[in-house]
Design a protein around this motif. Structure first.
Motif, short mmCIF file in Angstrom:
data_model
loop_
_atom_site.label_atom_id
_atom_site.label_comp_id
_atom_site.label_asym_id
_atom_site.label_seq_id
_atom_site.Cartn_x
_atom_site.Cartn_y
_atom_site.Cartn_z
N GLU A 46 0.82 -1.21 0.00
CA GLU A 46 0.00 0.00 0.00
C GLU A 46 0.86 1.27 0.00
OE1 GLU A 46 -4.17 1.29 1.83
OE2 GLU A 46 -2.69 0.78 3.37
N ASP A 47 1.92 1.29 0.80
CA ASP A 47 2.81 2.45 0.82
C ASP A 47 3.43 2.71 -0.55
OD1 ASP A 47 2.26 2.72 3.52
OD2 ASP A 47 4.19 1.94 4.20
N ALA A 48 3.79 1.65 -1.26
CA ALA A 48 4.41 1.79 -2.57
C ALA A 48 3.42 2.29 -3.62
CB ALA A 48 5.02 0.47 -3.01
N ILE A 49 2.16 1.90 -3.49
CA ILE A 49 1.13 2.31 -4.46
C ILE A 49 0.68 3.75 -4.22
CG2 ILE A 49 -1.27 1.89 -5.17
CD1 ILE A 49 -0.69 -1.11 -4.91
N HIS A 50 0.75 4.21 -2.96
CA HIS A 50 0.30 5.56 -2.63
C HIS A 50 1.03 6.60 -3.49
CE1 HIS A 50 -1.79 8.40 -0.04
NE2 HIS A 50 -0.73 9.17 -0.19
N GLY A 51 0.27 7.46 -4.13
CA GLY A 51 0.84 8.52 -4.95
C GLY A 51 1.15 8.11 -6.38
N LYS A 52 1.02 6.82 -6.69
CA LYS A 52 1.23 6.36 -8.06
C LYS A 52 0.00 6.71 -8.90
CE LYS A 52 5.22 4.08 -7.69
NZ LYS A 52 5.83 4.54 -6.49
N ASN A 53 0.11 6.52 -10.22
CA ASN A 53 -0.97 6.80 -11.14
C ASN A 53 -1.43 5.52 -11.83
OD1 ASN A 53 -1.10 9.84 -11.19
ND2 ASN A 53 1.06 9.54 -11.68
#
Length: 160
Positions: A46-53
């Motif tokens: 979840e941390d890695a996906i946050h802010g991705k598009n």
């Protein structure tokens, strides 16, 4: 569209071991769906996906504590064979499912007797820093109902 809290995110993943061998993948299935920011996904993912598009593809190797957890050395328990599901005949090293008060739990058979088995309660991937190849395939604002329920509805999410 940047991924933020209170969004339903769908993604595909391929999980690889320390040697780069594929362990499992969602690529030929429906994508995984979850409600972002509501503790419905492994923290490292979840941390890695946050802010991705939507459309972003990336790889991460989160610490074991942020995915399947650290391996607990004394996490063995004896269980009646009648409570194990997944096979008719059990052998050490096999995976089984056990119904618990918190739902089904995957365990690994350590030793098998006539009526009881010793099982390892650690997840089979616990203690391993595994690589996730991720592709964010869609994102949308969560409905009020999804936020109230605390999870995504529909394909890849929770079905009511």
């Amino acid at each position: 569209m940047k991924i933020e809290d209170d969004m339903v995110v769908q993604f595909h993943y391929t999980l690889k071991d320390e040697q780069g061998e594929v362990i499992e993948s969602s690529v030929l299935q429906d994508p995984i769906a979850y409600l972002h920011g509501h503790d419905n996904m492994m923290p490292g993912v979840e941390d890695a996906i946050h802010g991705k598009n939507v459309g972003d593809k990336f790889s991460i190797t989160p610490a074991a504590k942020d995915t399947y957890g650290e391996r607990l050395p004394d996490a063995e328990q004896r269980v009646s064979l009648k409570h194990l599901t997944g096979a008719d005949k059990w052998q050490p090293g096999m995976s089984a499912l056990v119904n618990t008060d918190q739902g089904q739990r995957q365990v690994t058979i350590v030793k098998v007797g006539k009526f009881m088995a010793t099982v390892d309660l650690n997840h089979p991937f616990a203690g391993r820093d595994l690589r996730f190849d991720i592709e964010v395939v869609s994102a949308r604002a969560a409905t009020d109902e999804e936020i109230a329920h605390g999870h995504a509805h529909g394909v890849g999410g929770h079905q009511h």
